[in-house]
Design a protein around this motif. Structure first.
Motif, PDB file in Angstrom:
ATOM      1  N   ARG A 112       0.682  -1.297  -0.056  1.00  9.92           N
ATOM      2  CA  ARG A 112      -0.057   0.122   0.186  1.00  9.92           C
ATOM      3  C   ARG A 112       0.983   1.192   0.018  1.00  9.92           C
ATOM      4  O   ARG A 112       1.973   1.300   0.154  1.00  9.92           O
ATOM      5  N   TRP A 143      -5.654   3.734  -4.484  1.00 11.52           N
ATOM      6  CA  TRP A 143      -5.851   3.751  -3.114  1.00 11.52           C
ATOM      7  C   TRP A 143      -4.536   4.066  -2.058  1.00 11.52           C
ATOM      8  O   TRP A 143      -3.536   3.531  -2.128  1.00 11.52           O
ATOM      9  N   ASP A 145      -3.629   4.913   2.114  1.00 11.13           N
ATOM     10  CA  ASP A 145      -3.847   4.937   3.430  1.00 11.13           C
ATOM     11  C   ASP A 145      -3.467   6.313   3.891  1.00 11.13           C
ATOM     12  O   ASP A 145      -2.310   6.508   4.599  1.00 11.13           O
ATOM     13  N   MET A 207      -9.206   3.073  -7.539  1.00 12.74           N
ATOM     14  CA  MET A 207     -10.449   3.213  -6.927  1.00 12.74           C
ATOM     15  C   MET A 207     -11.240   3.584  -8.259  1.00 12.74           C
ATOM     16  O   MET A 207     -10.706   4.241  -9.049  1.00 12.74           O
ATOM     17  N   CYS A 213     -16.246   5.791   1.066  1.00 13.87           N
ATOM     18  CA  CYS A 213     -16.549   4.624   2.015  1.00 13.87           C
ATOM     19  C   CYS A 213     -17.887   4.964   2.356  1.00 13.87           C
ATOM     20  O   CYS A 213     -18.383   6.114   2.973  1.00 13.87           O
ATOM     21  N   CYS A 258     -12.096   1.353   6.077  1.00  8.38           N
ATOM     22  CA  CYS A 258     -10.884   2.107   5.444  1.00  8.38           C
ATOM     23  C   CYS A 258      -9.435   1.903   6.017  1.00  8.38           C
ATOM     24  O   CYS A 258      -8.498   1.981   5.101  1.00  8.38           O
TER      25      CYS A 258
END
Length: 260
Positions: A112, A143, A145, A207, A213, A258
């Motif tokens: 990620r 995506w 984080d 995405m 979300c 998430c």
């Protein structure tokens, strides 16, 4: 005859009086137009002061330049301005974590992209850098984080332990790709301008456009369900209020979807 002479006699004001015209007092408008000697003296003194001040500045500048040139070695060349952009190949590369600027790694994030940032606008430059980096990654629709240290102090302590700057203030944002530390806003902006960032981000999940979300709406935090954001719970055994252990200092919990 005397009456006739008086009748046809012309008034004295009719005759041209040379004495009044040559030696008369100047009018008010003429007096206003005349320059004041005091103002002329002030203007001359100001010009002299400004000329002397400019001369002193020129002397100081010449002394500074002469000392600077004398301190340089005879065979030493003048410094040349290099380009701001560096060759991205010098940073090293790999399939996912290419371009890592240091040996710092974030465990458990090999698959990620992690961005430590702040959403507070207390420092304008920091907020603009964080916003720019987030928008760059949003443009690739990957995506990310996102970890907002202003919403959860645990993120800040986590970053301090990884980077190893507990005493010095952290510069935000800080980006980790594939678990490797990439750097801040300048590095990400440089990779983006040279096209290296697009190559690094190949293979990461993307995405759908307009995705948000269902749990948190993209905020990545939710109100604590145990204490409803009050950070206090009632202990029935001891009959007193205690600190809720499930939420952070703001009464929030991380979104289970998430941030999982």
């Amino acid at each position: 005859m005397a009456n006739v002479d008086k009748k046809y006699a012309k008034p004295k004001s009719f005759f041209f009086n040379r004495s009044h015209t040559m030696h008369g007092k100047p009018t008010e408008s003429a007096q206003r137009s005349l320059p004041d000697t005091a103002s002329l003296e002030r203007g001359n003194s100001f010009k002299k002061f400004s000329n002397s001040f400019k001369g002193k500045i020129r002397k100081l500048y010449s002394l500074f330049e002469s000392s600077k040139s004398s301190s340089r070695l005879p065979n030493e060349k003048a410094p040349q301005h290099t380009s701001r952009l560096k060759n991205t190949k010098s940073f090293g590369s790999s399939r996912r974590g290419g371009g890592g600027c240091s040996s710092i790694k974030l465990p458990g994030t090999d698959d990620r992209i992690v961005v430590y940032f702040t959403s507070l606008r207390g420092i304008r430059r920091t907020y603009e850098d964080c916003y720019t980096v987030r928008m760059i990654f949003k443009g690739f629709r990957v995506w990310v984080d996102e970890r907002d240290i202003s919403m959860d102090m645990a993120y800040k302590k986590e970053l301090q332990n990884i980077v190893g700057c507990n005493e010095k203030p952290l510069s935000l944002p800080q980006v980790f790709i594939g678990g490797k530390h990439m750097g801040g806003a300048d590095v990400i902006r440089q990779f983006y301008e040279t096209g290296e960032l697009a190559r690094i981000l190949k293979g990461y999940p993307k995405m759908l456009p307009g995705f948000a979300c269902d749990y948190c709406g993209g905020v990545r935090f939710m109100l604590c369900t145990n204490c409803s954001g009050s950070r206090k719970v009632f202990d029935e055994n001891e009959r007193e209020l205690k600190r809720c252990l499930e939420c952070n200092e703001n009464g929030l919990i991380r979104c289970p979807r998430c941030c999982s």
